[in-house]
Design a protein around this motif. Sequence first.
Motif, short mmCIF file in Angstrom:
data_model
loop_
_atom_site.label_atom_id
_atom_site.label_comp_id
_atom_site.label_asym_id
_atom_site.label_seq_id
_atom_site.Cartn_x
_atom_site.Cartn_y
_atom_site.Cartn_z
N SER A 226 4.88 3.06 24.44
CA SER A 226 4.63 4.14 23.48
C SER A 226 4.87 3.65 22.04
O SER A 226 5.91 3.05 21.74
N GLY A 227 3.90 3.88 21.18
CA GLY A 227 4.03 3.48 19.79
C GLY A 227 3.82 2.01 19.53
O GLY A 227 4.05 1.53 18.42
N LYS A 228 3.35 1.26 20.57
CA LYS A 228 3.15 -0.19 20.43
C LYS A 228 1.69 -0.56 20.68
O LYS A 228 1.38 -1.53 21.37
N ASP A 229 0.78 0.20 20.08
CA ASP A 229 -0.64 -0.02 20.33
C ASP A 229 -1.13 -1.36 19.81
O ASP A 229 -2.25 -1.79 20.13
N ASP A 230 -0.32 -2.04 18.98
CA ASP A 230 -0.71 -3.33 18.42
C ASP A 230 -0.26 -4.50 19.29
O ASP A 230 -0.48 -5.66 18.95
N LEU A 231 0.37 -4.20 20.42
CA LEU A 231 0.89 -5.25 21.30
C LEU A 231 -0.26 -6.05 21.92
O LEU A 231 -1.24 -5.48 22.40
N ARG A 232 -0.14 -7.36 21.90
CA ARG A 232 -1.17 -8.22 22.49
C ARG A 232 -0.96 -8.36 23.99
O ARG A 232 0.15 -8.18 24.49
N CYS A 233 -2.04 -8.71 24.68
CA CYS A 233 -2.01 -8.85 26.14
C CYS A 233 -2.52 -10.23 26.53
O CYS A 233 -3.54 -10.70 26.00
N LEU A 234 -1.81 -10.87 27.46
CA LEU A 234 -2.23 -12.16 28.02
C LEU A 234 -2.45 -11.97 29.52
O LEU A 234 -1.57 -11.45 30.21
N ILE A 235 -3.61 -12.41 30.01
CA ILE A 235 -4.00 -12.19 31.39
C ILE A 235 -4.10 -13.52 32.14
O ILE A 235 -5.03 -14.30 31.90
N PRO A 236 -3.16 -13.83 33.04
CA PRO A 236 -3.32 -14.98 33.92
C PRO A 236 -4.17 -14.57 35.13
O PRO A 236 -3.86 -13.59 35.80
N CYS A 237 -5.22 -15.32 35.41
CA CYS A 237 -6.11 -14.96 36.52
C CYS A 237 -6.96 -16.17 36.91
O CYS A 237 -7.03 -17.16 36.17
N ALA A 238 -7.61 -16.06 38.06
CA ALA A 238 -8.60 -17.07 38.43
C ALA A 238 -9.86 -16.86 37.58
O ALA A 238 -10.14 -15.73 37.14
N ILE A 239 -10.62 -17.91 37.37
CA ILE A 239 -11.74 -17.84 36.43
C ILE A 239 -12.86 -16.92 36.90
O ILE A 239 -13.69 -16.47 36.10
#
Length: 281
Positions: A226-239
Amino acid sequence: MEGTKAAEEEEEQVVNPWEVSAKDGGKIDYDKLIDKFGCQRLDQTLIDRVQRLTSRPPHVFLRRGVFFAHRDLNEVLDAYERGDKFYLYTGRGPSSEALHLGHLVPFMFTKYLQDAFKVPLVIQLTDDEKCMWKNISVEESQRLARENAKDIIACGFDISRTFIFSDFDYVGGAFYKNMVKVGKCVTYNKVVGIFGFTGEDHIGKVSFPPVQAVPSFPSSFPHLFSGKDDLRCLIPCAIDQDPYFRMTRDVAPRIGYHKPALIESLFFPALQVLLQFGLVF
């Protein structure tokens, strides 16, 4: 002639979120895949930077090239170096009762990232996706999700920083609002171009991509961010999951979010390749 040659090359290997195959049982050409998808090779400079920022040795999957490609990993590391946190997002489509070693690769690596960077993690169980693609019942896909969750929990994630959710149980509220925002930004022609849907595919498949897209946005989890809409996301996954997030990255700036970053792995290799990588002892 050029069109025929391109079509033949396209048929040599098929890589998408639901099918991975190479002609005559051959190996996947990852260089061609990088060119086709438009991601970047993970080079030693980035691996060294991860080590410097975390003060711990790089994971064996980094050192041996199992995780080999990325999108904007450098931007996530830039933000982290400035003192800005990020969160991790990965997932599992529950189509079997137990996770085999190939399924576990992203989770083992995600645990390393969570421990090294001390960041939150969301894990999506796409039981709705498997219900639509595998032609199994809603009840059975929910059961498989619960069974898979046990294996995921056994990986040892930090329980104070980890949220595991099933789409059937969680979709709604802020999560669904973001799905609608994404859906309005993607034309039918665009989604057909990315995923290859045909007139024979039911509309459930066409409507699914926003469900996998929106965990990339922190506002989808108001109880966590909440209130952290600027937070970045990193996605580890298979290609093979890259198409979902190419779509997501195209939409994100249009609805006010950072593009999610990705770090992507090879597919689980045969035993002789594991020996070559030095991953069997």
